[in-house]
Design a protein around this motif. Structure first.
Motif, PDB file in Angstrom:
ATOM      1  N   ASN A 118       0.819  -1.204   0.000  1.00 44.99           N
ATOM      2  CA  ASN A 118       0.000   0.000   0.000  1.00 44.99           C
ATOM      3  C   ASN A 118       0.854   1.257   0.000  1.00 44.99           C
ATOM      4  O   ASN A 118       0.640   2.182  -0.785  1.00 44.99           O
TER       5      ASN A 118
ATOM      6  N   MET B 109       2.715   1.665  -3.277  1.00 46.60           N
ATOM      7  CA  MET B 109       1.809   2.127  -4.327  1.00 46.60           C
ATOM      8  C   MET B 109       1.559   3.628  -4.168  1.00 46.60           C
ATOM      9  O   MET B 109       1.597   4.382  -5.132  1.00 46.60           O
ATOM     10  N   THR B 110       1.277   4.024  -2.926  1.00 48.08           N
ATOM     11  CA  THR B 110       1.017   5.436  -2.652  1.00 48.08           C
ATOM     12  C   THR B 110       2.214   6.273  -3.081  1.00 48.08           C
ATOM     13  O   THR B 110       2.086   7.276  -3.775  1.00 48.08           O
TER      14      THR B 110
ATOM     15  N   MET C   1       2.509   6.472  -6.758  1.00 52.97           N
ATOM     16  CA  MET C   1       1.460   7.321  -7.327  1.00 52.97           C
ATOM     17  C   MET C   1       1.824   8.804  -7.155  1.00 52.97           C
ATOM     18  O   MET C   1       1.725   9.582  -8.095  1.00 52.97           O
TER      19      MET C   1
ATOM     20  N   VAL D  70       2.568  11.425 -10.106  1.00 54.28           N
ATOM     21  CA  VAL D  70       1.767  12.627 -10.318  1.00 54.28           C
ATOM     22  C   VAL D  70       2.617  13.888 -10.176  1.00 54.28           C
ATOM     23  O   VAL D  70       2.574  14.784 -11.005  1.00 54.28           O
ATOM     24  N   THR D  71       3.436  13.910  -9.107  1.00 49.78           N
ATOM     25  CA  THR D  71       4.187  15.136  -8.871  1.00 49.78           C
ATOM     26  C   THR D  71       5.281  15.333  -9.909  1.00 49.78           C
ATOM     27  O   THR D  71       5.637  16.446 -10.232  1.00 49.78           O
TER      28      THR D  71
ATOM     29  N   CYS E 242       5.064  15.048 -12.895  1.00 48.13           N
ATOM     30  CA  CYS E 242       4.611  15.720 -14.107  1.00 48.13           C
ATOM     31  C   CYS E 242       4.024  17.094 -13.813  1.00 48.13           C
ATOM     32  O   CYS E 242       3.261  17.631 -14.590  1.00 48.13           O
ATOM     33  N   ILE E 243       4.345  17.681 -12.663  1.00 42.79           N
ATOM     34  CA  ILE E 243       3.925  19.056 -12.412  1.00 42.79           C
ATOM     35  C   ILE E 243       4.691  19.977 -13.349  1.00 42.79           C
ATOM     36  O   ILE E 243       5.907  19.891 -13.479  1.00 42.79           O
ATOM     37  N   LYS E 244       3.914  20.817 -13.996  1.00 43.14           N
ATOM     38  CA  LYS E 244       4.528  21.656 -15.033  1.00 43.14           C
ATOM     39  C   LYS E 244       5.253  22.851 -14.439  1.00 43.14           C
ATOM     40  O   LYS E 244       5.100  23.161 -13.268  1.00 43.14           O
ATOM     41  N   LYS E 245       5.980  23.512 -15.306  1.00 45.53           N
ATOM     42  CA  LYS E 245       6.686  24.713 -14.907  1.00 45.53           C
ATOM     43  C   LYS E 245       5.665  25.768 -14.458  1.00 45.53           C
ATOM     44  O   LYS E 245       4.593  25.890 -15.044  1.00 45.53           O
ATOM     45  N   GLU E 246       5.992  26.517 -13.425  1.00 45.43           N
ATOM     46  CA  GLU E 246       5.055  27.497 -12.889  1.00 45.43           C
ATOM     47  C   GLU E 246       4.780  28.589 -13.920  1.00 45.43           C
ATOM     48  O   GLU E 246       5.702  29.185 -14.463  1.00 45.43           O
ATOM     49  N   PRO E 247       3.483  28.861 -14.178  1.00 42.08           N
ATOM     50  CA  PRO E 247       3.172  29.928 -15.129  1.00 42.08           C
ATOM     51  C   PRO E 247       3.560  31.292 -14.541  1.00 42.08           C
ATOM     52  O   PRO E 247       3.588  31.451 -13.326  1.00 42.08           O
ATOM     53  N   LEU E 248       3.802  32.259 -15.399  1.00 38.80           N
ATOM     54  CA  LEU E 248       4.112  33.610 -14.922  1.00 38.80           C
ATOM     55  C   LEU E 248       2.869  34.185 -14.237  1.00 38.80           C
ATOM     56  O   LEU E 248       1.747  33.791 -14.524  1.00 38.80           O
ATOM     57  N   ASN E 249       3.093  35.124 -13.338  1.00 37.96           N
ATOM     58  CA  ASN E 249       1.973  35.706 -12.602  1.00 37.96           C
ATOM     59  C   ASN E 249       1.001  36.430 -13.528  1.00 37.96           C
ATOM     60  O   ASN E 249       1.414  37.161 -14.422  1.00 37.96           O
ATOM     61  N   ALA E 250      -0.282  36.208 -13.274  1.00 41.51           N
ATOM     62  CA  ALA E 250      -1.322  36.838 -14.088  1.00 41.51           C
ATOM     63  C   ALA E 250      -1.902  38.073 -13.402  1.00 41.51           C
ATOM     64  O   ALA E 250      -2.662  38.823 -14.001  1.00 41.51           O
TER      65      ALA E 250
ATOM     66  N   LEU F  92      -1.147  17.045 -16.036  1.00 43.07           N
ATOM     67  CA  LEU F  92      -1.518  17.960 -14.959  1.00 43.07           C
ATOM     68  C   LEU F  92      -1.457  19.391 -15.485  1.00 43.07           C
ATOM     69  O   LEU F  92      -0.456  19.790 -16.056  1.00 43.07           O
TER      70      LEU F  92
ATOM     71  N   ARG G 160       0.137  23.350  -8.696  1.00 42.25           N
ATOM     72  CA  ARG G 160       1.529  23.616  -8.345  1.00 42.25           C
ATOM     73  C   ARG G 160       2.135  22.556  -7.463  1.00 42.25           C
ATOM     74  O   ARG G 160       3.340  22.361  -7.449  1.00 42.25           O
TER      75      ARG G 160
ATOM     76  N   TYR H  48      -1.889  12.839  -0.532  1.00 48.23           N
ATOM     77  CA  TYR H  48      -2.707  11.943  -1.341  1.00 48.23           C
ATOM     78  C   TYR H  48      -2.979  10.703  -0.530  1.00 48.23           C
ATOM     79  O   TYR H  48      -2.074  10.148   0.096  1.00 48.23           O
TER      80      TYR H  48
ATOM     81  N   LYS I 246      -2.612  27.527  -8.471  1.00 56.05           N
ATOM     82  CA  LYS I 246      -2.329  28.944  -8.698  1.00 56.05           C
ATOM     83  C   LYS I 246      -3.184  29.427  -9.852  1.00 56.05           C
ATOM     84  O   LYS I 246      -3.149  28.843 -10.934  1.00 56.05           O
TER      85      LYS I 246
ATOM     86  N   PRO J 128      -8.021  37.559 -13.276  1.00 63.46           N
ATOM     87  CA  PRO J 128      -6.962  37.923 -12.320  1.00 63.46           C
ATOM     88  C   PRO J 128      -6.939  39.400 -11.925  1.00 63.46           C
ATOM     89  O   PRO J 128      -6.227  39.781 -10.999  1.00 63.46           O
TER      90      PRO J 128
END
Lengths: 380, 260
Positions: free
Chosen positions: A5, A8-9, A12, A16-17, A19-27, B55, B60, B65, B108, B182
């Motif tokens: 267990n 597996m956790t 998982m 998942v983590t 494939c966290i994408k690059k942080e987008p620029l501030n909007a 994702l 972020r 989990y 975010k 925003p």
């Protein structure tokens, strides 16, 4: 089994983590803080979503001020920080977000000396658009200073901007606070206690009392710290003696008290009647209490309060027709007015009205309706 | 339908199968085996989650989990095409299963629109989101089976699922909402301030996807197996616009089978 267990956790989470994408620029494109070089400010700058008010000391020459800004990280402002501008009239600044996708225009006005009127007829409103395409009334008064001839616009504050989030495309008269015909003279302010529906209940704010006050409504605090969202007061260069005006009030049918465990977050209190409230408070603004708020505006032990003028308990219960009130500012025992502080603009006035006296605790009767007109602060 | 119903349904299925298997008449099972049919009953657990793929950049961080304990129980019938020991077959059957998860993520500038009572609220959320997903489903896989050797077989194919119980709820906290876009008004949620949501009714009843996996025969009648089930449609109904990206249920089913 347990080991599997965990494995597996772990796998998982890793999957998942990873494939966290690059942080987008501030909007976002906010003015976070404003500074004026030198000891020029009389109050901390008031920053709203698209408006900044700089309250400066009386002697300050406002024709060449160079405000400096702190912005959302990565955002830019035009004209840039430190640009000298003439603030006799409000100036516009445009902030652009880091990602370049968003811009926001701020109106920055500088206020000094006495910038407010002493009579309020509620004849002027500006409709502010809500995000979903509706709109709500914002009352304003224009004051022209007798000595400096500066023209100042005082916008009355209300909780309408908070209600807007729950009110979709609603027109101004579907809000808790709006302008209406049939005033004592001309138009008047109408305050109604309304339900905030599903959204309001979701954030434990099941009702919205109509409210209108001199000060600022800090929407940012409206959900987490609602008592601090109502910031009462503006600099005042007079000593108030009486507070007068006209009102009529009908409490709603069923008084309901906020209860987070009740269905709809409200619990009916049989026999209890709603009350309105209309009052004015004269107080000293200190570094730790520049404004009064919902938690301390009428507190007996608030050392900053100098005098309070408030309608009688009898009046708060209801008045079927336009009723005149004329109440004295009752000075607190031992309260004095210091001449130097007075000159420096350390004293403030707040005028506050609400259709439900416990509205700041989200209790009251839905449908309680208060009309207010022709208020006046009578000074020496 | 709750867990108890599920278990009793499974036990019923199981006992009828066992009854059939123990019948001393040259019954259907015997006949079936002769006809190239193989029966299994399976029990296992599901571990995985419903996740957007890939994702979105708005997510972020996954702060926590929990896979929950998701049980599955069912039967598989395999038809081998060549009775004389050919390697290809087709398998079908059904399983009652639960799929669930609980996550806590930091997002975010995450766009959301919520429509309730004909009123719409939309904005951009920056902060924490806690989500609980739980569904009980009847799943029917139809897979191609290939026998590698005596002990190993692998399968691949689509599955169809019907959810008879759906839950999707949670709350947002420790962050702020910008109304509209925003540049909109900012409202902070700190301390105990939170906004709860419940989108259970918006979850899709019918789902489909593909599964792939392998079975290893430990003893004559006991196998262990692992199957990855990959949902190919969004867990939410098409009309549901609050969650702006599609979320797909991806679960690993691990368990054992009794082979008749």
């Amino acid at each position: 089994m347990k080991a599997i267990n965990w494995l597996m956790t772990f796998a998982m989470v890793l999957a998942v983590t990873s494939c966290i994408k690059k942080e987008p620029l501030n909007a976002e494109c906010d003015i976070v803080a404003v500074a004026l070089p030198g000891d020029l400010l009389n109050r901390t700058p008031i920053i709203e979503n698209d408006r900044v008010t700089l309250i400066v000391k009386n002697h300050v020459n406002i024709t060449d001020l160079a405000p400096e800004f702190e912005l959302t990280p990565g955002a830019t402002i035009a004209p840039p920080s430190g640009t000298k501008r003439d603030f006799t009239e409000p100036q516009t600044y445009v902030v652009t977000s880091e990602d370049g996708e968003w811009t926001k225009a701020y109106t920055i006005s500088v206020q000094r000396n006495n910038a407010i009127n002493l009579k309020y007829g509620f004849e002027d409103v500006k409709v502010t658009k809500s995000a979903q395409g509706g709109g709500y009334d914002v009352f304003f008064d224009v004051n022209i200073n007798e000595t400096t001839h500066q023209r100042d616009t005082m916008f009355w504050a209300s909780g309408n901007s908070g209600f807007a989030m729950t009110n979709g495309k609603g027109a101004p008269d579907t809000y808790p606070t709006f302008q209406t015909d049939g005033g004592h003279i001309g138009k008047c302010a109408c305050l109604i206690t309304r339900t905030t529906g599903v959204w309001g209940a979701m954030v434990n704010k099941p009702i919205a009392a109509g409210n209108l006050f001199i000060g600022k409504f800090d929407l940012n605090n409206a959900i987490a710290k609602p008592l601090e969202a109502t910031k009462f007061g503006t600099p005042f260069f007079n000593v108030p003696r009486y507070f007068s005006g006209y009102f009529k009030y009908t409490p709603g049918e069923i008084y309901q008290q906020f209860n987070p465990d009740a269905p709809g977050k409200l619990e009916a209190i049989p026999g209890k009647k709603d009350e309105c409230n209309i009052y004015a408070v004269y107080f000293e603004s200190t570094a730790d209490m520049e404004y009064l708020n919902g938690a301390n505006v009428l507190s007996d032990d608030n050392p900053n309060i100098i005098a309070v003028a408030r309608i009688s308990e009898e009046m708060r219960k209801g008045a079927s027709d336009w009723t005149y009130f004329h109440v004295p500012f009752v000075f607190r025992e031992g309260a004095t007015i210091d001449a130097d502080k007075f000159e420096d603009g350390r004293y403030s006035i707040a005028v506050v009205m609400t259709s439900s006296i416990d509205g700041d605790y989200f209790s009251g009767a839905i449908g309680s309706i208060l009309f207010v007109d022709e208020l006046e602060i009578i000074c020496l | 339908m709750n867990i108890r119903n599920l278990i009793s349904a499974a036990i019923l299925t199981l006992s009828s199968l066992l009854a059939a298997a123990q019948s001393d008449r040259p019954g259907d099972i015997a006949k079936s085996i002769i006809l190239g049919l193989e029966y299994e009953i399976n029990a296992g657990i599901n571990i995985g989650g419903a996740s957007p793929l890939p994702l979105p950049a708005e997510i972020r961080e996954i702060n926590s989990y929990s896979p929950h304990l998701n049980l599955s129980i069912g039967t598989t019938v395999t038809k081998w095409f060549d009775e004389n020991g050919g390697n290809w077959g087709v398998a079908s059957g059904f399983r009652f299963e639960t799929k669930g998860m609980e996550t806590d993520a930091t997002v975010k500038n995450y766009g959301m629109t919520i429509i309730q009572d004909g009123k719409e609220m939309s904005g951009k959320w920056t902060g924490r989101v806690r989500t609980k997903y739980h569904t009980q489903q009847l799943t029917i896989p139809i897979t191609a089976v290939y026998r590698i050797n005596n002990r190993w077989k692998v399968n691949f194919g689509p599955y169809l699922a019907y959810a008879f119980s759906n839950e999707f709820d949670g709350h947002v906290y420790d962050g702020y909402l910008r109304e509209g876009d925003p540049t909109g008004n900012k409202v902070s949620f700190e301390g105990d301030a939170r906004a709860t949501y419940d989108f259970g009714d918006e979850l899709r009843k019918f789902q489909w996807g593909v599964q792939a996996g392998g079975t290893w025969r430990v003893f004559n009648r006991l196998s262990v197996n692992a199957n990855l089930t990959w949902g190919l449609n969004d867990i939410f109904n098409k009309s549901f616009k609050t969650v702006t990206f599609h979320m797909y249920p991806i679960y690993l089913n691990a368990g054992f089978s009794y082979v008749f």
